[in-house]
Design an enzyme around this catalytic site. Structure first.
Site, PDB file in Angstrom:
ATOM      1  CG  HIS A 304      -0.223   0.038   2.535  1.00 39.58           C
ATOM      2  ND1 HIS A 304       0.239   1.203   3.112  1.00 39.58           N
ATOM      3  CD2 HIS A 304       0.087  -0.971   3.402  1.00 39.58           C
ATOM      4  CE1 HIS A 304       0.805   0.925   4.270  1.00 39.58           C
ATOM      5  NE2 HIS A 304       0.728  -0.396   4.461  1.00 39.58           N
ATOM      6  CB  CYS A 320       1.849  -3.502   5.327  1.00 39.92           C
ATOM      7  SG  CYS A 320       0.253  -4.214   5.815  1.00 39.92           S
TER       8      CYS A 320
END
Length: 346
Positions: A304, A320
């Site tokens: 992301h 992440c």
């Protein structure tokens, strides 16, 4: 006087002649011999011809049983011939093998005795006697089920594996499945027609992923905080990224993108102590996911964007992979759900 003397003498002479002649009695009398003419020279004497002995009854010429010629044979000869033909193995042709099986293994039985009895009784030459064949459907179905377990193949999807940090493509291959209902019908008919080679029907199963579906691949080097974008085995672009802190390391392994969202909401991961008490954050400048989210097949982990550009190049996330917003938007346009993601420790 002289004439009387002659007459007196004649009876005495006749009596003397009769007395001296031999006399045969009735017992000594024999029939005159019968003269048989000899056979002509060079001719054999006549012989007596006896009628031929009765042999086994033969089937009329040209008579067939189930298409098999039995004319001129005895009952037992015809029975042996028909049984031998019916008991011959049947060759079943599958895609990668040939299976030989007897009719009995397929649940088939022929009424040979009845057919031979009919063939013996017919008086017309060339008569065609049918051979009745019964097939036990349950046994045939059981046989085909077992055969399907041995010959069925699941399709293999095309895939990418990582070799020295470079994606390598592996081609797809179709699968197959035995069409058992159609195969049972085809075999039953073939047995009744006395065929001894049957090609089995198979359905081809297409793979879900083929070579043309293998376009992009992402390789993430956790130790060096790099994301590499490949098309096939060609490196197209590399990016510096942020990966997980030592307390929340980014998982390693082979994954794929399972969800893609534009302008996502951020929701606190359940069970994570660091997010305890946090509330969902809507899309916008302060959203920790930036403007794009590509979730992978590891729970709560994804690629992301981030508003914190200073974290790029470091192990700074909670697992992440963070990218600069312009770069994550570029990548988002080129990948899709199913794109493989390889995360290595290098």
């Amino acid at each position: 006087m002289r004439r009387l003397a002659t007459l007196a003498v004649l009876p005495c002479s006749l009596a003397l002649f009769i007395a001296l002649a031999p006399v045969a009695s009735a017992d000594e009398t024999t029939p005159p011999p019968t003269t048989v003419p000899p056979p002509p020279t060079g001719t054999e004497p006549p012989t007596t011809t006896l009628p031929p002995a009765a042999g086994p009854k033969l089937i009329q010429p040209g008579v067939t049983i189930g298409g098999l010629l039995v004319g001129g044979l005895t009952r037992e000869e015809a029975r042996e011939l028909v049984e031998e033909r019916f008991d011959a193995p049947i060759t079943l042709v599958a895609p990668d093998r040939k299976v030989r099986v007897t009719p009995q293994e397929l649940g088939a039985a022929a009424w040979v005795s009845k057919a031979v009895k009919t063939a013996v009784r017919v008086r017309r030459e060339g008569f065609q006697v049918p051979l009745r064949v019964d097939v036990a459907n349950a046994r045939l179905k059981h046989f085909l089920t077992d055969l399907g377990k041995k010959t069925d193949r699941e399709p293999v999807d095309a895939s990418l594996t990582l070799r020295r940090f470079t994606p390598v493509a592996h081609p797809s291959s179709p699968g197959r499945r035995l069409m058992q209902v159609i195969a049972a019908q085809k075999l039953s008919l073939a047995i009744r027609k006395h065929e001894r080679a049957v090609e089995l029907p198979y359905q081809e199963l297409e793979p879900k992923v083929t070579e043309k579906d293998l376009g992009q691949a992402i390789v993430i080097k956790r130790g060096s905080n790099q994301l590499l974008y490949y098309v096939g085995d060609k490196l197209k672009r590399s990016f510096r990224v942020a990966t997980g802190q030592s307390a929340y390391p980014t998982p390693t392994g082979n994954f794929e993108i399972v969800t893609m969202q534009r302008n996502p909401w951020w929701y606190p991961p359940q069970g994570s102590a660091w997010a305890e008490g946090a509330k969902p954050i809507p899309p916008g400048p302060g959203n920790p996911l930036g403007t794009r989210w590509m979730g992978i097949s590891s729970p709560y982990v994804g690629i992301h964007g981030t508003p914190d550009a200073a974290s790029i190049g470091y192990s700074a996330s909670h697992g992440c992979i963070r990218m600069l917003i312009p770069q994550v938007e570029w990548l988002f346009q080129r990948v899709e759900v199913g794109t493989p993601v390889f995360i290595v420790a290098a």
